[in-house]
Design a protein around this motif. Structure first.
Motif, PDB file in Angstrom:
ATOM      1  N   GLN A  16      54.846  16.161  33.079  1.00 20.00           N
ATOM      2  CA  GLN A  16      54.346  15.053  32.276  1.00 20.00           C
ATOM      3  C   GLN A  16      52.826  15.160  32.074  1.00 20.00           C
ATOM      4  OE1 GLN A  16      56.731  13.026  31.009  1.00 20.00           O
ATOM      5  NE2 GLN A  16      58.129  14.385  32.108  1.00 20.00           N
ATOM      6  N   PRO A  17      52.270  14.395  31.106  1.00 20.89           N
ATOM      7  CA  PRO A  17      50.813  14.394  30.900  1.00 20.89           C
ATOM      8  C   PRO A  17      50.072  14.078  32.193  1.00 20.89           C
ATOM      9  CG  PRO A  17      51.914  13.209  29.133  1.00 20.89           C
ATOM     10  CD  PRO A  17      52.974  13.507  30.161  1.00 20.89           C
ATOM     11  N   ALA A  18      49.020  14.833  32.462  1.00 22.24           N
ATOM     12  CA  ALA A  18      48.364  14.710  33.763  1.00 22.24           C
ATOM     13  C   ALA A  18      46.880  15.049  33.660  1.00 22.24           C
ATOM     14  CB  ALA A  18      49.041  15.624  34.781  1.00 22.24           C
ATOM     15  N   TRP A  19      46.166  14.555  34.648  1.00 24.56           N
ATOM     16  CA  TRP A  19      44.775  14.931  34.890  1.00 24.56           C
ATOM     17  C   TRP A  19      44.717  15.491  36.299  1.00 24.56           C
ATOM     18  CZ3 TRP A  19      41.800  13.439  38.982  1.00 24.56           C
ATOM     19  CH2 TRP A  19      40.416  13.692  38.919  1.00 24.56           C
ATOM     20  N   HIS A  20      43.885  16.508  36.536  1.00 23.41           N
ATOM     21  CA  HIS A  20      43.669  16.914  37.920  1.00 23.41           C
ATOM     22  C   HIS A  20      42.288  17.517  38.109  1.00 23.41           C
ATOM     23  CE1 HIS A  20      44.845  21.092  36.715  1.00 23.41           C
ATOM     24  NE2 HIS A  20      44.167  21.459  37.786  1.00 23.41           N
ATOM     25  N   MET A  21      41.816  17.429  39.343  1.00 22.67           N
ATOM     26  CA  MET A  21      40.538  18.010  39.747  1.00 22.67           C
ATOM     27  C   MET A  21      40.788  19.019  40.858  1.00 22.67           C
ATOM     28  SD  MET A  21      37.090  16.126  41.183  1.00 22.67           S
ATOM     29  CE  MET A  21      36.505  15.756  39.529  1.00 22.67           C
ATOM     30  N   ARG A  22      40.084  20.131  40.795  1.00 23.79           N
ATOM     31  CA  ARG A  22      40.123  21.150  41.845  1.00 23.79           C
ATOM     32  C   ARG A  22      38.846  21.022  42.670  1.00 23.79           C
ATOM     33  NH1 ARG A  22      42.780  26.178  38.318  1.00 23.79           N
ATOM     34  NH2 ARG A  22      44.187  24.780  37.162  1.00 23.79           N
ATOM     35  N   MET A  23      38.992  21.117  43.996  1.00 24.00           N
ATOM     36  CA  MET A  23      37.888  20.758  44.880  1.00 24.00           C
ATOM     37  C   MET A  23      37.800  21.723  46.058  1.00 24.00           C
ATOM     38  SD  MET A  23      38.735  16.642  45.078  1.00 24.00           S
ATOM     39  CE  MET A  23      40.340  16.947  45.853  1.00 24.00           C
ATOM     40  N   ARG A  24      36.561  21.957  46.520  1.00 22.94           N
ATOM     41  CA  ARG A  24      36.320  22.770  47.705  1.00 22.94           C
ATOM     42  C   ARG A  24      35.893  21.847  48.850  1.00 22.94           C
ATOM     43  NH1 ARG A  24      38.165  27.441  46.495  1.00 22.94           N
ATOM     44  NH2 ARG A  24      36.518  28.131  45.108  1.00 22.94           N
ATOM     45  N   PHE A  25      36.520  22.004  49.991  1.00 22.08           N
ATOM     46  CA  PHE A  25      36.392  21.134  51.152  1.00 22.08           C
ATOM     47  C   PHE A  25      35.161  21.516  51.970  1.00 22.08           C
ATOM     48  CE2 PHE A  25      38.506  20.543  55.566  1.00 22.08           C
ATOM     49  CZ  PHE A  25      37.996  19.277  55.723  1.00 22.08           C
ATOM     50  N   TYR A  26      34.301  20.516  52.326  1.00 15.97           N
ATOM     51  CA  TYR A  26      33.116  20.866  53.116  1.00 15.97           C
ATOM     52  C   TYR A  26      32.843  19.956  54.319  1.00 15.97           C
ATOM     53  CZ  TYR A  26      30.251  17.222  50.792  1.00 15.97           C
ATOM     54  OH  TYR A  26      29.736  16.037  50.321  1.00 15.97           O
ATOM     55  N   ARG A  27      33.530  18.813  54.469  1.00 20.45           N
ATOM     56  CA  ARG A  27      33.244  17.956  55.622  1.00 20.45           C
ATOM     57  C   ARG A  27      34.436  17.053  55.905  1.00 20.45           C
ATOM     58  NH1 ARG A  27      27.898  15.637  54.486  1.00 20.45           N
ATOM     59  NH2 ARG A  27      27.268  17.771  54.962  1.00 20.45           N
ATOM     60  N   ARG A  28      34.615  16.703  57.194  1.00 21.75           N
ATOM     61  CA  ARG A  28      35.760  15.863  57.563  1.00 21.75           C
ATOM     62  C   ARG A  28      35.423  15.013  58.776  1.00 21.75           C
ATOM     63  NH1 ARG A  28      41.050  19.092  58.486  1.00 21.75           N
ATOM     64  NH2 ARG A  28      39.682  20.261  59.870  1.00 21.75           N
ATOM     65  N   TRP A  29      35.996  13.801  58.785  1.00 18.63           N
ATOM     66  CA  TRP A  29      36.016  12.939  59.965  1.00 18.63           C
ATOM     67  C   TRP A  29      37.478  12.589  60.237  1.00 18.63           C
ATOM     68  CZ3 TRP A  29      32.508  12.729  56.089  1.00 18.63           C
ATOM     69  CH2 TRP A  29      31.158  12.814  56.440  1.00 18.63           C
ATOM     70  N   GLY A  30      37.871  12.510  61.499  1.00 18.52           N
ATOM     71  CA  GLY A  30      39.243  12.180  61.849  1.00 18.52           C
ATOM     72  C   GLY A  30      40.169  13.367  61.646  1.00 18.52           C
ATOM     73  N   SER A  31      41.467  13.093  61.691  1.00 16.89           N
ATOM     74  CA  SER A  31      42.455  14.161  61.559  1.00 16.89           C
ATOM     75  C   SER A  31      43.729  13.602  60.945  1.00 16.89           C
ATOM     76  CB  SER A  31      42.764  14.788  62.920  1.00 16.89           C
ATOM     77  OG  SER A  31      43.334  13.822  63.794  1.00 16.89           O
TER      78      SER A  31
END
Length: 246
Positions: free
Chosen positions: A94-109
């Motif tokens: 179906q019609p969609a939007w998406h973003m591709r992203m590179r991960f650089y920081r995290r808190w929690g799990s």
């Protein structure tokens, strides 16, 4: 494809999708998210129903019944392209939007995301940044969480530094937020409630969460946007950004 481009597309990445689909297709994917674990190169996926930010959880108008969210962790961009070229289920056609992203920081799990690699070279972004929270809510804390969450959503929605924003859930206790910001500084100002235009809602919610946790699992992740594809519902696209050459 150059060697630099090939190395870029071979690296791990995340994607966030907003898909306009019939209600039955959305409902089917919400009830069978685990079926995506067989998609090649897909380490983890969350299918959720999009909601309007800042509205009461008891309001029927809060829920975007024809809007499916997919948050996905990929081994490589090539695997994401393969998924998009031959979607395993009709909802993803179906019609969609998406973003591709590179991960650089995290808190929690959060279970399923342990193998995600962080890219330290992205840790001082000079442009736009994205943030995703993912939580498995304690059902006993639902009302308390909703009471604290509504003003925070409104604060995020109305912040001048926000470019994109979405909240989503999957019954009964999966909850996620997604936001794209003009800069990391703008995002930090919202989180800390330190700028003159910011409220203290987010800061107060973090204090309350520390006092008595809302969730079984909770993580906040930050990303550098790589590229945007398709049309965000009702909004203009972000200016194009080339793939990272690192």
């Amino acid at each position: 494809m150059s060697e630099i481009q090939r190395q870029s597309t071979d690296r791990q990445l995340f994607s966030y999708h907003v898909i306009e689909a019939p209600f039955l297709s959305v409902a089917t994917r919400l009830l069978s998210s685990r079926s995506l674990r067989h998609v090649p190169g897909l380490h983890h996926a969350e299918c959720l129903l999009q909601m309007k930010m800042g509205q009461a959880v008891t309001s029927p108008s809060r829920y975007e019944w024809n809007s499916l969210v997919l948050f996905a962790f990929w081994e490589s961009e090539a695997h994401l392209e393969q998924f998009l070229d031959a979607p395993p289920y009709r909802a993803f056609e179906q019609p969609a939007w998406h973003m591709r992203m590179r991960f650089y920081r995290r808190w929690g799990s959060f279970a399923g995301l342990e193998g995600a690699r962080m890219f330290p070279e992205e840790s001082k972004p000079k442009g736009r940044v994205a943030a995703v929270t993912l939580a498995r809510l304690k059902l006993s804390q639902t009302l308390r969480f909703a009471r604290m969450g509504k003003p925070v959503e409104a604060q995020v929605r109305d912040h001048p530094g926000l470019v994109r924003g979405a909240v989503a859930f999957r019954p009964l206790n999966r909850f996620s937020t997604f936001s794209v910001w003009e800069s990391e500084e703008a995002m930090r100002d919202m989180v800390r409630g330190t700028h003159g235009t910011d409220g203290a809602q987010h800061r107060d919610a973090m204090v309350e969460r520390a006092r008595k946790p809302f969730h079984h699992e909770f993580t906040t992740m930050r990303f550098v946007p790589i590229s945007e594809h398709g049309q965000w519902p009702g909004r203009k696209r972000l200016p194009p950004r080339p793939l990272s050459a690192d």
